[in-house]
Design an enzyme around this catalytic site. Structure first.
Site, short mmCIF file in Angstrom:
data_model
loop_
_atom_site.label_atom_id
_atom_site.label_comp_id
_atom_site.label_asym_id
_atom_site.label_seq_id
_atom_site.Cartn_x
_atom_site.Cartn_y
_atom_site.Cartn_z
N SER A 1 -16.88 -41.51 9.66
CA SER A 1 -17.55 -42.46 8.82
C SER A 1 -18.70 -42.01 9.16
O SER A 1 -19.05 -40.98 7.31
CB SER A 1 -18.34 -43.27 10.32
OG SER A 1 -19.07 -44.61 9.94
N SER A 2 -20.24 -41.73 9.34
CA SER A 2 -21.39 -41.19 9.36
C SER A 2 -20.32 -39.15 8.63
O SER A 2 -21.39 -38.72 7.55
CB SER A 2 -22.04 -40.91 10.08
OG SER A 2 -23.25 -40.14 9.46
#
Ligand SMILES: *[C@@H]1O[C@H](CO)[C@@H](O)[C@H](O)[C@H]1NC(C)=O
Ligand SMILES: *[C@@H]1O[C@H](CO)[C@@H](O)[C@H](O)[C@H]1NC(C)=O
Length: 290
Positions: A136-137
């Site tokens: 994700s991030s």
């Protein structure tokens, strides 16, 4: 008395010397951004390789390390490589400011590069065996690191991210969320996405990390469209066609599809999987050559 002391030593030694996630408070970080650095050195080092595991939003090095779905701790124990766990000071990694989207720009990417340089010296890592992963991030940051520090990284395996530069903030804000990109509306030609990467380190003309890109087909947080855009970006950077040279259904597991674009770019499309695709230790390690 003597007897009991002798008996006590091995038990004490086992506790004192078993590997733990440890913070490195001074990693020679001259960047303005000051994320934390944590390291896990397994009890039995078996290789001079390093894996950097980058956490998702609302997480930390410690939480990511302890997460049972994140297998890099186990991989480190099994194969004997060192792992570094960066820990952000913001809710998500800064993949939006000019500082982080530039080589030596002083942002989070610069700080993580400093962790890698520190680790290479401190743990006697072969500079040709530096690998990066994240979810994700952390996957967004993996793409940003590939663009800003291609000289430091040999291969990347990222799970459910967006192209490098897709989360750019028009106002220049650090660690900003970008709805256009997350919603899959940031689309561009392969050439344009490639230019975004080249623009982050314009003077660079050396080798670049091999990219393995995972994404779920029903990702509701970072639109699956970001898979296509990320593939366009890196196939352009490597100067190869965006049409797979081979495509293997049900690989590395049922309902996943492995698309190869020459030897440097691989996409893994997880049908029916949302956000985020779980880490596949074996397939990522294989991509790294571990
Ligand atoms: C979001 O990112 C796109 C590029 O992907 C950029 O054009 C746009 O300006 C960004 N939006 C904001 C609000 O910064
Ligand atoms: C790459 O950059 C280096 C250093 O700037 C330069 O010496 C070299 O000629 C360049 N190589 C190519 C192929 O452009």
């Amino acid at each position: 008395m003597l007897y009991s002391t002798l008996l006590a030593i091995p038990a004490f030694a086992a506790t004192a010397f078993s590997a733990q996630l440890t913070q490195v408070t001074n990693y020679n970080n001259n960047a303005k951004a000051k994320p934390g650095m944590w390291v896990y050195v397994p009890d039995k080092i078996q290789t001079d390789a390093l894996v950097v595991a980058i956490h998702s939003c609302q997480s930390s090095a410690q939480k990511y390390f302890a997460n049972s779905k994140i297998p890099w701790h186990q991989g480190s124990d099994r194969k004997g490589y060192v792992t570094v766990w960066p820990s952000s000071t913001t809710e998500c990694w800064d993949v939006s400011s000019k500082a982080s989207l530039s080589h030596d720009g002083g942002g989070d990417s610069n700080a993580i590069a400093n962790m890698i340089k520190y680790a290479i010296t401190q743990y006697k890592i072969d500079p040709k065996k530096v690998y990066v992963t994240g979810g994700s991030s952390g996957a967004m940051m993996s793409n940003v690191l590939a663009a800003t520090y291609p000289d430091l990284i040999s291969a990347i395996s990222l799970y459910s991210g967006v192209p490098a530069g897709c989360f750019v903030s028009a106002s220049g804000a650090a660690a900003a969320w970008n709805n256009t990109c997350s919603g899959g509306q940031s689309t561009a030609s392969a050439q344009k996405w490639g230019d975004v990467v080249r623009g982050m380190y314009p003077s660079y003309n050396g080798t670049r990390p091999r990219m393995q890109i995972w994404h779920g087909s029903v990702d509701g947080t970072l639109s699956p469209k970001n898979y296509d855009e990320t593939i366009k970006q890196w196939t352009n950077v490597f100067g190869v066609s965006g049409t797979p040279t081979s495509s293997k259904p049900d690989t590395p597991e049922r309902n996943y599809r492995m698309d190869d674009f020459g030897g440097n770019v691989e996409g893994i499309w997880a049908v029916g999987v949302g956000h985020s695709v779980p880490s596949h230790l074996d397939a990522s390690e294989a991509w790294f050559g571990l």
